[in-house]
Design a protein around this motif. Structure first.
Motif, mmCIF file in Angstrom:
data_model
loop_
_atom_site.group_PDB
_atom_site.id
_atom_site.type_symbol
_atom_site.label_atom_id
_atom_site.label_comp_id
_atom_site.label_asym_id
_atom_site.label_seq_id
_atom_site.Cartn_x
_atom_site.Cartn_y
_atom_site.Cartn_z
ATOM 1 N N MET A 1 -35.098 -10.652 -10.848
ATOM 2 C CA MET A 1 -36.535 -10.912 -10.928
ATOM 3 C C MET A 1 -37.175 -9.959 -11.945
ATOM 4 O O MET A 1 -36.877 -8.763 -11.955
ATOM 5 N N ASN A 2 -38.061 -10.490 -12.779
ATOM 6 C CA ASN A 2 -38.782 -9.604 -13.681
ATOM 7 C C ASN A 2 -40.041 -9.080 -12.989
ATOM 8 O O ASN A 2 -40.342 -9.425 -11.840
ATOM 9 N N THR A 3 -40.789 -8.261 -13.718
ATOM 10 C CA THR A 3 -41.950 -7.614 -13.106
ATOM 11 C C THR A 3 -42.978 -8.641 -12.638
ATOM 12 O O THR A 3 -43.540 -8.517 -11.543
ATOM 13 N N ALA A 4 -43.226 -9.665 -13.444
ATOM 14 C CA ALA A 4 -44.232 -10.668 -13.084
ATOM 15 C C ALA A 4 -43.839 -11.428 -11.819
ATOM 16 O O ALA A 4 -44.685 -11.689 -10.953
ATOM 17 N N SER A 5 -42.570 -11.784 -11.673
ATOM 18 C CA SER A 5 -42.142 -12.522 -10.482
ATOM 19 C C SER A 5 -42.172 -11.627 -9.252
ATOM 20 O O SER A 5 -42.511 -12.085 -8.151
ATOM 21 N N ARG A 6 -41.844 -10.348 -9.427
ATOM 22 C CA ARG A 6 -41.959 -9.428 -8.292
ATOM 23 C C ARG A 6 -43.416 -9.277 -7.873
ATOM 24 O O ARG A 6 -43.740 -9.285 -6.671
ATOM 25 N N ASP A 8 -45.819 -11.400 -8.211
ATOM 26 C CA ASP A 8 -46.284 -12.629 -7.558
ATOM 27 C C ASP A 8 -45.813 -12.691 -6.110
ATOM 28 O O ASP A 8 -46.599 -12.994 -5.199
ATOM 29 N N ALA A 9 -44.539 -12.378 -5.861
ATOM 30 C CA ALA A 9 -44.006 -12.423 -4.501
ATOM 31 C C ALA A 9 -44.668 -11.371 -3.611
ATOM 32 O O ALA A 9 -44.982 -11.632 -2.439
ATOM 33 N N LEU A 10 -44.882 -10.185 -4.147
ATOM 34 C CA LEU A 10 -45.510 -9.114 -3.367
ATOM 35 C C LEU A 10 -46.954 -9.456 -3.033
ATOM 36 O O LEU A 10 -47.418 -9.211 -1.908
ATOM 37 N N ALA A 11 -47.668 -10.046 -3.978
ATOM 38 C CA ALA A 11 -49.064 -10.413 -3.727
ATOM 39 C C ALA A 11 -49.165 -11.496 -2.661
ATOM 40 O O ALA A 11 -50.063 -11.462 -1.808
ATOM 41 N N CYS A 23 -55.287 -8.057 -3.194
ATOM 42 C CA CYS A 23 -54.029 -7.709 -3.851
ATOM 43 C C CYS A 23 -53.472 -8.964 -4.506
ATOM 44 O O CYS A 23 -52.771 -9.749 -3.869
ATOM 45 N N SER A 24 -53.794 -9.142 -5.763
ATOM 46 C CA SER A 24 -53.280 -10.291 -6.509
ATOM 47 C C SER A 24 -52.156 -9.836 -7.427
ATOM 48 O O SER A 24 -51.987 -8.634 -7.691
ATOM 49 N N ALA A 25 -51.382 -10.795 -7.925
ATOM 50 C CA ALA A 25 -50.341 -10.456 -8.901
ATOM 51 C C ALA A 25 -50.963 -9.801 -10.124
ATOM 52 O O ALA A 25 -50.391 -8.854 -10.687
ATOM 53 N N GLU A 26 -52.139 -10.255 -10.501
ATOM 54 C CA GLU A 26 -52.822 -9.669 -11.661
ATOM 55 C C GLU A 26 -53.194 -8.214 -11.394
ATOM 56 O O GLU A 26 -53.096 -7.368 -12.288
ATOM 57 N N ASP A 27 -53.625 -7.917 -10.148
ATOM 58 C CA ASP A 27 -53.944 -6.526 -9.789
ATOM 59 C C ASP A 27 -52.726 -5.631 -9.972
ATOM 60 O O ASP A 27 -52.816 -4.526 -10.525
ATOM 61 N N LEU A 28 -51.579 -6.088 -9.489
ATOM 62 C CA LEU A 28 -50.363 -5.273 -9.547
ATOM 63 C C LEU A 28 -49.884 -5.102 -10.991
ATOM 64 O O LEU A 28 -49.476 -4.001 -11.389
ATOM 65 N N LEU A 29 -49.922 -6.160 -11.764
ATOM 66 C CA LEU A 29 -49.499 -6.051 -13.160
ATOM 67 C C LEU A 29 -50.450 -5.164 -13.957
ATOM 68 O O LEU A 29 -50.021 -4.456 -14.877
ATOM 69 N N LEU A 82 -42.371 -3.214 -6.668
ATOM 70 C CA LEU A 82 -42.931 -3.664 -7.945
ATOM 71 C C LEU A 82 -42.148 -3.074 -9.117
ATOM 72 O O LEU A 82 -41.908 -3.747 -10.125
ATOM 73 N N LEU A 83 -41.722 -1.830 -8.977
ATOM 74 C CA LEU A 83 -40.934 -1.188 -10.033
ATOM 75 C C LEU A 83 -39.524 -1.766 -10.131
ATOM 76 O O LEU A 83 -38.853 -1.597 -11.146
#
Length: 358
Positions: A1-6, A8-11, A23-29, A82-83
């Motif tokens: 999984m790349n950072t974006a897919s991680r 998305d799943a975490l969000a 907590c959105s994927a955009e927030d984490l990225l 996320l890392l």
């Protein structure tokens, strides 16, 4: 999984836990971008100045968490996942069911990167490249002494927080009651004292009303025998003082230990025994650091009402790691510099690449 897919799943998993706030994927990225310079820098070489760089997560990460605030444990785990690191989390002896529930919502490829236990296997200590430790000063000192040379050590110790009501307008008391009451006041972002510019005594009465209203909809968590004894002792002390001193007033929930509000016409910071016991005091005009001396250097957050730049300037010299609207103290953004530090940057190592551009 790349950072974006991680991300998305975490969000998607985080959306099931209101205690985490938005907590959105955009927030984490965006946190990755802010702290590491590029949202995809964990996935490959990306431009870095005149050259290129790539960040590699330290792995495995060891998280040692406390039981008073499950959201802190979830936040720490989310950052590690996320890392892209392998994560091992030592839970308190009574466990944290929220962590297991969160992991169950993740796809297998991400869920397999986390292991939780209420014990601390010796190999976890030997193998971890970074330790993230939550707890008291004594807990942090204990684990710091055990960390081998070269291990990244990220401590999150005991902090104090407070509120400042610069203008006691409608809504201020309800906002303060929320921040005080969540997590039974046991988080580092839970205010011990509410300072007031204006009529602090009147605000204390309004806060007592708001604390009662909040408790009616969100009752406090059970307290231990020792915690109950502390609350009884504090109440007895201030009940005695208020009987002969008009500068002191005690408000308490009837026939329960649900909440306690203490007005004291003395700006000296008072440390709460927690469990929804809060002090209301006049704001020390001129030099607030003199009254807040005991907590300078350990100030986590200051919630202000109203949240305006001129009010923030009143508390900025105290150097808290966060100034935010009162009522939002328990929901920090993911970009918050926790304890004044970045949360991801200390958990990676860097490889620089200087391309041959001839």
């Amino acid at each position: 999984m790349n950072t974006a897919s991680r991300a998305d799943a975490l969000a998607r998993a985080a959306s099931h836990f209101p205690i985490l706030g938005p907590c959105s994927a955009e927030d984490l990225l965006e946190v990755v971008r802010l702290e590491l310079g590029h949202a995809e820098i964990l996935d490959g070489f990306r431009p870095y100045g005149a050259n290129f760089a790539r960040a590699y997560c330290l792995s495995p990460l060891l998280h040692i968490v406390s039981g008073n605030t499950p959201h802190a444990a979830l936040q720490s785990l989310i950052r590690g996942l996320l890392l892209g690191a392998q994560n091992r989390m030592k839970l308190p002896s009574e466990g944290l069911p929220e962590v297991g529930e969160f992991l169950s919502l993740l796809p297998a490829g991400l869920r397999d990167r986390a292991t939780i236990s209420t014990t601390l296997p010796a190999e976890w200590l030997r193998e971890a490249e970074a330790w993230i430790v939550f707890g008291s000063d004594e807990t942090i000192a204990h684990f710091r002494s055990q960390a081998r040379p070269g291990v990244r050590f990220e401590p999150h110790g005991h902090l104090f927080s407070l509120g400042l009501v610069a203008s006691p307008t409608p809504g201020a008391a309800d906002a303060a009651a929320r921040d005080i009451s969540l997590f039974n006041q046991k988080g580092c972002l839970s205010p011990h004292d509410i300072y007031v510019r204006g009529d602090a005594a009147a605000f204390a009465a309004e806060l007592a009303r708001a604390m009662g209203d909040f408790a009616a909809t969100e009752p406090p968590l059970p307290v231990t025998v020792a915690e109950a004894a502390e609350i009884h002792n504090v109440r007895a002390n201030y009940r005695f003082r208020s009987a002969s001193d008009a500068r002191v007033k005690l408000y308490e929930s009837e026939d329960s230990l649900d909440w306690t509000v203490i007005y004291e016409n003395d700006p000296w910071f008072a440390s709460s025994c927690l469990n929804r016991v809060v002090y209301v005091k006049p704001w020390p005009e001129g030099d607030p650091s003199a009254a807040l001396g005991p907590v300078l250097g350990w100030l986590g957050a200051v919630g202000i009402w109203p949240s305006l730049p001129e009010v923030a300037e009143l508390v900025a010299p105290l150097a808290p790691s966060r100034i935010c609207p009162l009522g939002h103290m328990q929901l920090p953004p993911w970009s918050w510099h926790q304890e004044g530090r970045q949360n991801l940057a200390g958990l990676v190592r860097w490889v620089d690449f200087e391309a041959d551009i001839r």
